[in-house]
Design a protein around this motif. Structure first.
Motif, PDB file in Angstrom:
ATOM      1  N   UNK A 140       0.832  -1.208   0.000  1.00 17.15           N
ATOM      2  CA  UNK A 140       0.000   0.000   0.000  1.00 17.15           C
ATOM      3  C   UNK A 140       0.868   1.260   0.000  1.00 17.15           C
ATOM      4  N   UNK A 141       1.843   1.305   0.917  1.00 14.21           N
ATOM      5  CA  UNK A 141       2.728   2.473   1.000  1.00 14.21           C
ATOM      6  C   UNK A 141       3.549   2.609  -0.279  1.00 14.21           C
ATOM      7  N   UNK A 142       4.047   1.492  -0.791  1.00 13.99           N
ATOM      8  CA  UNK A 142       4.816   1.526  -2.023  1.00 13.99           C
ATOM      9  C   UNK A 142       3.999   2.019  -3.200  1.00 13.99           C
ATOM     10  N   UNK A 143       2.728   1.621  -3.237  1.00 13.81           N
ATOM     11  CA  UNK A 143       1.853   2.075  -4.321  1.00 13.81           C
ATOM     12  C   UNK A 143       1.644   3.585  -4.254  1.00 13.81           C
ATOM     13  N   UNK A 144       1.432   4.111  -3.052  1.00 12.28           N
ATOM     14  CA  UNK A 144       1.228   5.559  -2.894  1.00 12.28           C
ATOM     15  C   UNK A 144       2.482   6.322  -3.324  1.00 12.28           C
ATOM     16  N   UNK A 145       3.639   5.830  -2.892  1.00 20.63           N
ATOM     17  CA  UNK A 145       4.905   6.470  -3.257  1.00 20.63           C
ATOM     18  C   UNK A 145       5.090   6.472  -4.775  1.00 20.63           C
ATOM     19  N   UNK A 146       4.858   5.332  -5.389  1.00 18.22           N
ATOM     20  CA  UNK A 146       5.034   5.232  -6.847  1.00 18.22           C
ATOM     21  C   UNK A 146       4.005   6.075  -7.597  1.00 18.22           C
ATOM     22  N   UNK A 147       2.792   6.144  -7.052  1.00 16.97           N
ATOM     23  CA  UNK A 147       1.746   6.931  -7.711  1.00 16.97           C
ATOM     24  C   UNK A 147       2.103   8.411  -7.743  1.00 16.97           C
ATOM     25  N   UNK A 148       2.615   8.921  -6.625  1.00 18.19           N
ATOM     26  CA  UNK A 148       3.005  10.331  -6.575  1.00 18.19           C
ATOM     27  C   UNK A 148       4.195  10.591  -7.492  1.00 18.19           C
ATOM     28  N   UNK A 149       5.147   9.674  -7.495  1.00 19.27           N
ATOM     29  CA  UNK A 149       6.332   9.847  -8.335  1.00 19.27           C
ATOM     30  C   UNK A 149       5.995   9.775  -9.820  1.00 19.27           C
ATOM     31  N   UNK A 150       4.940   9.060 -10.151  1.00 18.50           N
ATOM     32  CA  UNK A 150       4.603   8.879 -11.568  1.00 18.50           C
ATOM     33  C   UNK A 150       3.940  10.116 -12.172  1.00 18.50           C
ATOM     34  N   UNK A 151       3.431  11.003 -11.326  1.00 20.90           N
ATOM     35  CA  UNK A 151       2.751  12.193 -11.839  1.00 20.90           C
ATOM     36  C   UNK A 151       3.756  13.276 -12.223  1.00 20.90           C
ATOM     37  N   UNK A 152       3.652  13.844 -13.401  1.00 19.62           N
ATOM     38  CA  UNK A 152       4.473  15.023 -13.724  1.00 19.62           C
ATOM     39  C   UNK A 152       4.195  16.121 -12.705  1.00 19.62           C
ATOM     40  N   UNK A 153       5.239  16.868 -12.331  1.00 17.82           N
ATOM     41  CA  UNK A 153       5.076  17.825 -11.248  1.00 17.82           C
ATOM     42  C   UNK A 153       4.011  18.864 -11.548  1.00 17.82           C
ATOM     43  N   UNK A 154       3.910  19.273 -12.789  1.00 22.45           N
ATOM     44  CA  UNK A 154       2.925  20.296 -13.139  1.00 22.45           C
ATOM     45  C   UNK A 154       1.509  19.811 -12.845  1.00 22.45           C
ATOM     46  N   UNK A 155       1.240  18.546 -13.162  1.00 21.75           N
ATOM     47  CA  UNK A 155      -0.085  17.977 -12.873  1.00 21.75           C
ATOM     48  C   UNK A 155      -0.269  17.826 -11.365  1.00 21.75           C
ATOM     49  N   UNK A 156       0.767  17.328 -10.677  1.00 20.97           N
ATOM     50  CA  UNK A 156       0.683  17.169  -9.223  1.00 20.97           C
ATOM     51  C   UNK A 156       0.412  18.507  -8.551  1.00 20.97           C
ATOM     52  N   UNK A 157       1.065  19.554  -9.017  1.00 22.62           N
ATOM     53  CA  UNK A 157       0.895  20.889  -8.444  1.00 22.62           C
ATOM     54  C   UNK A 157      -0.552  21.362  -8.576  1.00 22.62           C
ATOM     55  N   UNK A 158      -1.146  21.147  -9.754  1.00 21.97           N
ATOM     56  CA  UNK A 158      -2.528  21.562  -9.978  1.00 21.97           C
ATOM     57  C   UNK A 158      -3.477  20.750  -9.100  1.00 21.97           C
ATOM     58  N   UNK A 159      -3.214  19.445  -8.992  1.00 17.42           N
ATOM     59  CA  UNK A 159      -4.065  18.582  -8.169  1.00 17.42           C
ATOM     60  C   UNK A 159      -4.025  19.002  -6.698  1.00 17.42           C
ATOM     61  N   UNK A 160      -2.867  19.512  -6.256  1.00 20.66           N
ATOM     62  CA  UNK A 160      -2.688  19.866  -4.846  1.00 20.66           C
ATOM     63  C   UNK A 160      -3.166  21.264  -4.499  1.00 20.66           C
ATOM     64  N   UNK A 161      -3.613  22.026  -5.475  1.00 22.08           N
ATOM     65  CA  UNK A 161      -4.112  23.373  -5.181  1.00 22.08           C
ATOM     66  C   UNK A 161      -5.235  23.351  -4.149  1.00 22.08           C
ATOM     67  N   UNK A 162      -6.230  22.456  -4.257  1.00 18.93           N
ATOM     68  CA  UNK A 162      -7.277  22.418  -3.216  1.00 18.93           C
ATOM     69  C   UNK A 162      -6.727  22.075  -1.836  1.00 18.93           C
TER      70      UNK A 162
END
Length: 219
Positions: free
Chosen positions: A58-80
């Protein structure tokens, strides 16, 4: 030319301060939380400690999921998320939140790899052959190597500087914000050129300091 100089004089100092703030905060959070995540991954996988396959997956999946996102997309997702925490995500602190969340899984994998390099024999040898504190020293040594090689002027700090420039796309401050507001939107090519040169110089200095420090420590 005069307008370019005026823009640089009025805004460059604060932009550099905002960028330094975001990078330093996210680096510290990345090291601290990344280390904890790495320990969790290591301990739940290693048979010498407390293996827990389900938690590790579970923890490994979360880590890999965050790493797989381009930072620009991650940044937009984290705005809320930044909006919920701060009330205003379009600030250097809001940018630091995005950078920190991106940094944690990155460092976690590096630290986990460093822990895995500890010789298993040193962890299970009987006490007459290994001092009581030997296991702890091995773990600290591996973690130190991970910090030196990843954060001291190598990939991580440099990546965070690049990511901090992307934060400017949402108006969260820093040199990226300045480049977009003045260099791009106002067609001030001189501002863009100066910022590019500054970024190159900063990265080269950090790389040089990191390589020097890594040689000293690992020696």
């Amino acid at each position: 030319m005069e307008e370019t100089l005026e823009i640089l004089q009025d805004n460059l100092g604060q932009a550099l301060i905002d960028t330094a703030y975001m990078v330093v905060v996210s680096a510290i959070i990345g090291v601290v939380l990344g280390t904890l995540v790495a320990l969790l991954l290591y301990l739940t996988e290693n048979r010498l400690f407390t293996p827990n396959h389900a938690l590790n997956v579970i923890v490994g999946f979360i880590v890999n999921a965050i790493r797989s996102l381009p930072f620009l997309i991650l940044m937009v997702v984290l705005i809320p998320v930044a909006q919920l925490i701060l009330g205003d995500p379009y600030t250097p602190t809001g940018g630091a939140i995005s950078l920190s969340i991106a940094a944690v899984p990155f460092f976690a994998r590096i630290a986990e790899s460093a822990f895995s390099e500890v010789d298993p024999a040193c962890l299970k040898l009987p006490s007459p052959l290994v001092p009581p504190h030997a296991k702890s020293l091995w773990m600290r040594y591996s973690l130190s190597l991970a910090v030196v090689h990843s954060w001291c002027g190598r990939s991580s700090i440099i990546s965070l500087i690049g990511y901090s420039a992307m934060v400017g796309t949402i108006g969260a401050g820093g040199i990226g914000d300045m480049a977009i507001q003045y260099g791009y939107n106002r067609y001030e090519t001189g501002v863009l050129v100066v910022i590019v040169i500054i970024l190159i110089v900063i990265v080269q200095i950090i790389q040089w300091i990191g390589d020097w420090f890594a040689r000293k420590v690992t020696h």
